[in-house]
Design a protein around this motif. Structure first.
Motif, PDB file in Angstrom:
ATOM      1  N   LEU A 562       0.828  -1.208   0.000  1.00  0.00           N
ATOM      2  CA  LEU A 562       0.000   0.000   0.000  1.00  0.00           C
ATOM      3  C   LEU A 562       0.860   1.254   0.000  1.00  0.00           C
ATOM      4  CD1 LEU A 562      -2.857  -0.973   2.505  1.00  0.00           C
ATOM      5  CD2 LEU A 562      -2.996  -0.762   0.016  1.00  0.00           C
ATOM      6  N   ALA A 563       1.942   1.238   0.778  1.00  0.00           N
ATOM      7  CA  ALA A 563       2.837   2.398   0.814  1.00  0.00           C
ATOM      8  C   ALA A 563       3.423   2.670  -0.567  1.00  0.00           C
ATOM      9  CB  ALA A 563       3.956   2.161   1.830  1.00  0.00           C
ATOM     10  N   LEU A 564       3.825   1.608  -1.255  1.00  0.00           N
ATOM     11  CA  LEU A 564       4.370   1.792  -2.602  1.00  0.00           C
ATOM     12  C   LEU A 564       3.301   2.303  -3.564  1.00  0.00           C
ATOM     13  CD1 LEU A 564       6.664  -1.351  -2.922  1.00  0.00           C
ATOM     14  CD2 LEU A 564       7.408   1.017  -3.066  1.00  0.00           C
ATOM     15  N   LEU A 565       2.096   1.747  -3.476  1.00  0.00           N
ATOM     16  CA  LEU A 565       1.021   2.147  -4.395  1.00  0.00           C
ATOM     17  C   LEU A 565       0.593   3.597  -4.185  1.00  0.00           C
ATOM     18  CD1 LEU A 565      -1.231  -1.053  -4.372  1.00  0.00           C
ATOM     19  CD2 LEU A 565       0.167  -0.194  -6.262  1.00  0.00           C
ATOM     20  N   VAL A 566       0.588   4.045  -2.931  1.00  0.00           N
ATOM     21  CA  VAL A 566       0.103   5.395  -2.630  1.00  0.00           C
ATOM     22  C   VAL A 566       1.216   6.433  -2.721  1.00  0.00           C
ATOM     23  CG1 VAL A 566      -0.923   6.853  -0.838  1.00  0.00           C
ATOM     24  CG2 VAL A 566      -1.765   4.518  -1.180  1.00  0.00           C
ATOM     25  N   LEU A 567       2.368   6.127  -2.145  1.00  0.00           N
ATOM     26  CA  LEU A 567       3.419   7.136  -2.005  1.00  0.00           C
ATOM     27  C   LEU A 567       4.306   7.262  -3.235  1.00  0.00           C
ATOM     28  CD1 LEU A 567       4.461   6.352   1.681  1.00  0.00           C
ATOM     29  CD2 LEU A 567       3.093   8.271   0.869  1.00  0.00           C
ATOM     30  N   THR A 568       4.516   6.155  -3.963  1.00  0.00           N
ATOM     31  CA  THR A 568       5.381   6.241  -5.148  1.00  0.00           C
ATOM     32  C   THR A 568       4.846   7.233  -6.182  1.00  0.00           C
ATOM     33  OG1 THR A 568       6.153   3.965  -4.821  1.00  0.00           O
ATOM     34  CG2 THR A 568       6.496   4.938  -6.983  1.00  0.00           C
ATOM     35  N   PRO A 569       3.552   7.201  -6.530  1.00  0.00           N
ATOM     36  CA  PRO A 569       3.056   8.211  -7.481  1.00  0.00           C
ATOM     37  C   PRO A 569       3.237   9.641  -6.964  1.00  0.00           C
ATOM     38  CG  PRO A 569       1.490   6.411  -7.262  1.00  0.00           C
ATOM     39  CD  PRO A 569       2.515   6.212  -6.199  1.00  0.00           C
ATOM     40  N   MET A 570       3.056   9.845  -5.642  1.00  0.00           N
ATOM     41  CA  MET A 570       3.229  11.187  -5.085  1.00  0.00           C
ATOM     42  C   MET A 570       4.664  11.670  -5.263  1.00  0.00           C
ATOM     43  SD  MET A 570       1.015  10.744  -1.578  1.00  0.00           S
ATOM     44  CE  MET A 570       1.672  12.275  -0.951  1.00  0.00           C
ATOM     45  N   ILE A 571       5.622  10.774  -4.993  1.00  0.00           N
ATOM     46  CA  ILE A 571       7.029  11.155  -5.119  1.00  0.00           C
ATOM     47  C   ILE A 571       7.406  11.355  -6.585  1.00  0.00           C
ATOM     48  CG2 ILE A 571       9.400  10.341  -4.749  1.00  0.00           C
ATOM     49  CD1 ILE A 571       8.423   9.000  -2.198  1.00  0.00           C
ATOM     50  N   VAL A 572       6.869  10.502  -7.449  1.00  0.00           N
ATOM     51  CA  VAL A 572       7.157  10.648  -8.880  1.00  0.00           C
ATOM     52  C   VAL A 572       6.591  11.965  -9.414  1.00  0.00           C
ATOM     53  CG1 VAL A 572       6.688   9.701 -11.161  1.00  0.00           C
ATOM     54  CG2 VAL A 572       7.356   8.172  -9.303  1.00  0.00           C
ATOM     55  N   LEU A 573       5.402  12.336  -8.950  1.00  0.00           N
ATOM     56  CA  LEU A 573       4.821  13.604  -9.380  1.00  0.00           C
ATOM     57  C   LEU A 573       5.661  14.802  -8.928  1.00  0.00           C
ATOM     58  CD1 LEU A 573       1.001  12.981  -8.775  1.00  0.00           C
ATOM     59  CD2 LEU A 573       2.182  13.213 -10.976  1.00  0.00           C
ATOM     60  N   ALA A 574       6.413  14.615  -7.831  1.00  0.00           N
ATOM     61  CA  ALA A 574       7.264  15.693  -7.314  1.00  0.00           C
ATOM     62  C   ALA A 574       8.690  15.599  -7.850  1.00  0.00           C
ATOM     63  CB  ALA A 574       7.278  15.657  -5.790  1.00  0.00           C
ATOM     64  N   ARG A 575       8.879  14.870  -8.972  1.00  0.00           N
ATOM     65  CA  ARG A 575      10.235  14.650  -9.479  1.00  0.00           C
ATOM     66  C   ARG A 575      10.916  15.954  -9.870  1.00  0.00           C
ATOM     67  NH1 ARG A 575       6.366  13.162 -12.975  1.00  0.00           N
ATOM     68  NH2 ARG A 575       6.424  13.889 -15.152  1.00  0.00           N
ATOM     69  N   ARG A 576      10.156  16.913 -10.402  1.00  0.00           N
ATOM     70  CA  ARG A 576      10.769  18.193 -10.768  1.00  0.00           C
ATOM     71  C   ARG A 576      11.275  18.908  -9.524  1.00  0.00           C
ATOM     72  NH1 ARG A 576       8.637  23.304 -10.693  1.00  0.00           N
ATOM     73  NH2 ARG A 576       9.705  24.876 -11.990  1.00  0.00           N
ATOM     74  N   ARG A 638      18.455  12.845 -12.954  1.00  0.00           N
ATOM     75  CA  ARG A 638      17.061  13.254 -13.122  1.00  0.00           C
ATOM     76  C   ARG A 638      16.150  12.224 -12.468  1.00  0.00           C
ATOM     77  NH1 ARG A 638      15.897  14.871 -19.253  1.00  0.00           N
ATOM     78  NH2 ARG A 638      13.830  15.132 -18.295  1.00  0.00           N
ATOM     79  N   HIS A 639      15.294  12.696 -11.554  1.00  0.00           N
ATOM     80  CA  HIS A 639      14.521  11.759 -10.746  1.00  0.00           C
ATOM     81  C   HIS A 639      13.457  11.010 -11.529  1.00  0.00           C
ATOM     82  CE1 HIS A 639      16.582  13.921  -7.522  1.00  0.00           C
ATOM     83  NE2 HIS A 639      16.286  12.889  -6.768  1.00  0.00           N
ATOM     84  N   SER A 640      13.085  11.495 -12.682  1.00  0.00           N
ATOM     85  CA  SER A 640      12.145  10.735 -13.507  1.00  0.00           C
ATOM     86  C   SER A 640      12.764   9.413 -13.939  1.00  0.00           C
ATOM     87  CB  SER A 640      11.740  11.554 -14.732  1.00  0.00           C
ATOM     88  OG  SER A 640      12.884  11.906 -15.506  1.00  0.00           O
ATOM     89  N   ARG A 641      14.085   9.371 -14.023  1.00  0.00           N
ATOM     90  CA  ARG A 641      14.789   8.137 -14.382  1.00  0.00           C
ATOM     91  C   ARG A 641      15.433   7.483 -13.167  1.00  0.00           C
ATOM     92  NH1 ARG A 641      17.937  10.332 -19.856  1.00  0.00           N
ATOM     93  NH2 ARG A 641      16.060  11.175 -20.882  1.00  0.00           N
ATOM     94  N   LEU A 642      15.873   8.298 -12.246  1.00  0.00           N
ATOM     95  CA  LEU A 642      16.570   7.781 -11.067  1.00  0.00           C
ATOM     96  C   LEU A 642      15.655   6.923 -10.204  1.00  0.00           C
ATOM     97  CD1 LEU A 642      18.952   7.768  -9.025  1.00  0.00           C
ATOM     98  CD2 LEU A 642      18.066   9.934  -8.138  1.00  0.00           C
TER      99      LEU A 642
END
Length: 697
Positions: A562-576, A638-642
């Motif tokens: 659940l942590a991966l499903l919920v938090l990973t998209p949030m962190i990816v959205l904040a990649r910039r 770049r965090h979109s790839r990192l």
């Protein structure tokens, strides 16, 4: 030559003169405090012998029972405390002067960890050593660790952050090997868990009497070099001009201080942070007493302060928890808590000398999109291979056909049982590895330090405290209660570190230093809870604290998923925002990023991910360091790839470590966290070595 001589600095002008009366008053006050503590110390214990009995004994009217208690138990413990405090106080002052760093100590330089490991190695293989030989073994181990840490941190002159990181990495690696030996050789190393935190319990005076001459020699050597240390404080070049043989002096000081630390470990185990706290107490008084920083005064007074710290910690421990607790609970836990507070206080005063920069070699150079997809493809194949290996390997090796039959529901009872047990473990390892890697990449971006990770910031330790307390208080606690408490504790620890680090702005270096201090405090709390609540179930707690997938079930993996499903998209959205945060403070503000809000949200996400992983498989170290750094080297910063590459690397690393842990010594099992530490710590040391700055540059 004449001109050179004429421009030599005057050492007497650089250091204030010694005010003999004031210095004598400080010494007298310190010694009086030691005597008072010693008297109180002798009245504490598990027997019924009290202060009145000891007073009658002092005037020649005591009983044989009182004399036996005093000679057999209380006096050896008191003398051990005095000897350990004296040795570590002088050693800490010498090491701080050697490194020109107020955070240097036998703990932060890995001396205690190296000495402890050396002693445990011999104990694990059933080699019983006499006291002097044990001291020699501890000396060799401590010396090797100190030399490595000083080399990695350019002698400590490169700054406190690097010194602490180098010391933490070396100490964690050594602690991983020590814990592995203690788990594999439980009968041979029985009792070393509590001793490993520093205990003053003594059965006789043999250790004290044999180590006392060693401590005396070490103090004499350091005192003979006191004048040279005064000159070294002016800088190596100046010291060389004034005729000091810098290299020889440094070698002699290192040998003497390590010898003192090894003697203390031999007597009582690694008593934490006394060597850090004692000189700090002297420096607090120094502004009021001119000349107190002269090493002929600083060194012996630091020794007396060390005695005060050890005896006060032991007295408070037994006063609060009783005499029996003084036997079961190591005194080193109290000194570690005090030392952690002092470390946080010192870090709080630390000021950045300029913008924080990542070390050389940690650049986030651009890589092509083609390279990124090739790396993702290769890592995906490796992950599938790691998953298959994990399902096949263990105390019983299976075939791929067994897995196919199991998936289709056509496997036999024995095969079904084995794979039903393995699948949750494999899934837990993969998911926790990915979660820790993503959390590590986030923390490194916020701290702008590729050598940071959730464990170093205290987040892992906080989650560990919550989980251990829950396991000990409510042994039948379900996974949701365990995860909830661990998450709350991780967030609380993160909030503490973040708030304490704030001082007119957030300094990345200060954040790391305070995180290390809080992490040390959590280690002390975890050890206290284990020893105090269930001293006979140490192996279970040690296995969990080392990061093990043993006995995992599918419900226990749900919080991580659940942590991966919920938090990973949030962190990816904040990649910039993460890309900008990893640069400096100015660029994000110019581009409209709300700096503190972005930092807060990123670190909260990292804390929650870490807590979920810790509640599932325990404390797994270095994944959050190694995976993001390796990903940065492969695909750039770049965090979109990192982030996806780091997640794949973390999953592969923990999965392979878990498979090896279940296979290498089957049916015995090595916790996955120990193997990741044994892999990650040398890699961390390699990074520090590659990026070290030679002294003087």
């Amino acid at each position: 030559m004449t001109q050179l001589t004429a421009t030599r600095p005057d050492v007497s002008e650089a250091l204030p003169p010694v005010r003999r009366v004031r210095v004598a008053a400080v010494f007298v006050a310190a010694l009086v405090a030691v005597v008072v503590l010693a008297v109180i110390h002798l009245t504490q214990g598990t027997s019924s012998v009290n202060a009145a009995d000891l007073f009658r004994l002092a005037i020649g009217q005591g009983t044989d029972e009182s004399a036996n208690v005093l000679v057999a138990s209380r006096l050896p413990r008191l003398l051990a405390g005095v000897l350990v405090g004296l040795a570590l106080g002088v050693a800490g002052a010498g090491l701080q002067s050697l490194a020109r760093n107020p955070l240097a100590s036998p703990d932060t330089l890995g001396v205690n960890a190296g000495a402890y490991l050396a002693v445990v190695v011999f104990a694990a293989f059933g080699i019983q050593l006499p006291v002097l030989s044990s001291g020699a073994v501890a000396f060799v181990g401590g010396l090797a660790a100190a030399v490595l840490v000083l080399a990695l941190s350019a002698g400590g002159s490169s700054g406190p952050t690097r010194l602490i990181l180098a010391g933490s990495a070396v100490a964690m690696a050594l602690a991983g090997v020590t814990t592995l030996l203690m788990l594999l050789y439980q009968e041979e190393t029985v009792g070393t868990f509590a001793w490993g935190s520093g205990t003053l319990v003594q059965t006789d005076l043999d250790a004290v009497s044999q180590m006392a001459p060693i401590v005396a020699v070490g103090i004499v050597v350091v005192m003979v070099l006191a004048a040279r240390l005064d000159i070294l404080a002016l800088g190596d070049d100046t010291a060389a001009v004034l005729g000091v043989r810098v290299r020889r002096t440094r070698v002699l000081i290192t040998l003497a201080t390590v010898m003192l630390s090894a003697a203390a470990v031999t007597v009582a185990g690694p008593v934490g942070f006394v060597g850090l706290v004692a000189p700090v107490l002297v420096r607090l008084v120094a502004p009021l007493v001119p000349g107190l920083m002269r090493h002929r005064v600083l060194l012996p007074l630091s020794g007396v302060s060390g005695v005060l710290v050890v005896l006060a910690s032991d007295v408070v421990l037994r006063a609060l928890l009783g005499g029996q607790a003084g036997v079961e609970i190591p005194t080193g836990i109290m000194t570690m808590l005090v030392g952690a507070v002092v470390l946080v206080w010192l870090a709080r005063r630390y000021r950045d000398s300029g913008p924080t920069r990542g070390p050389a070699g940690a650049s986030s150079g651009l890589r092509s999109l083609r390279t990124f997809w090739i790396v993702v493809g290769v890592l995906s194949v490796l992950l599938v291979g790691a998953l298959v290996l994990a399902m096949l390997a263990g105390d019983a090796f299976l075939r791929t056909g067994d897995i196919a039959n199991w998936i289709n529901g056509r496997s036999g009872r024995a095969i079904t049982y084995v794979l039903d047990q393995r699948f949750p473990r494999v899934l837990a390892a993969v998911l926790c590895g990915a979660a820790l890697a993503i959390a590590g990449a986030t923390v490194q971006a916020v701290c702008r330090n590729p050598l940071a990770e959730p464990g170093i910031l205290g987040i892992t330790g906080g989650a560990g405290v919550g989980a251990v307390v829950t396991l000990m208080v409510v042994p039948s606690a379900g996974i949701w209660l365990l995860s909830g408490v661990a998450s709350a504790a991780a967030l609380g620890t993160f909030a503490l570190v973040y708030l304490v680090s704030w001082r007119g702005g957030l300094s990345s270096d200060r954040l790391v230093l305070i995180g290390v201090g809080v992490s040390s405090a959590t280690t002390a709390v975890i050890t206290f809870v284990i020893v105090y609540t269930d001293p006979w179930n140490i192996s279970m707690a040690m296995t969990w604290l080392s990061g093990s997938t043993y006995g995992r079930t599918l419900p226990q993996v749900i919080p991580v998923a659940l942590a991966l499903l919920v938090l990973t998209p949030m962190i990816v959205l904040a990649r910039r925002e993460l890309d900008l945060l990893s640069l400096d403070d100015d660029v994000p503000r110019i581009l409209g990023v709300r700096l503190e809000r972005a930092r807060m949200l990123a670190l909260v996400g990292a804390a929650l991910m870490t807590a979920a992983a810790v509640s599932a498989i325990g404390v797994v170290g270095f994944v959050g360091l190694v995976a993001p750094h390796a990903a940065r080297a492969l695909v750039g910063g770049r965090h979109s790839r990192l982030l996806p590459v780091a997640a794949l690397l973390g999953a592969v690393l923990v999965s392979v470590a878990d498979s090896l842990g279940r296979t290498l010594l089957a049916p015995a099992q090595i916790p996955a966290g120990l193997l990741t530490a044994l892999i990650g710590a040398p890699y961390f040391v390699y990074l520090l070595w590659r990026t070290r700055t030679p002294a003087g540059n």
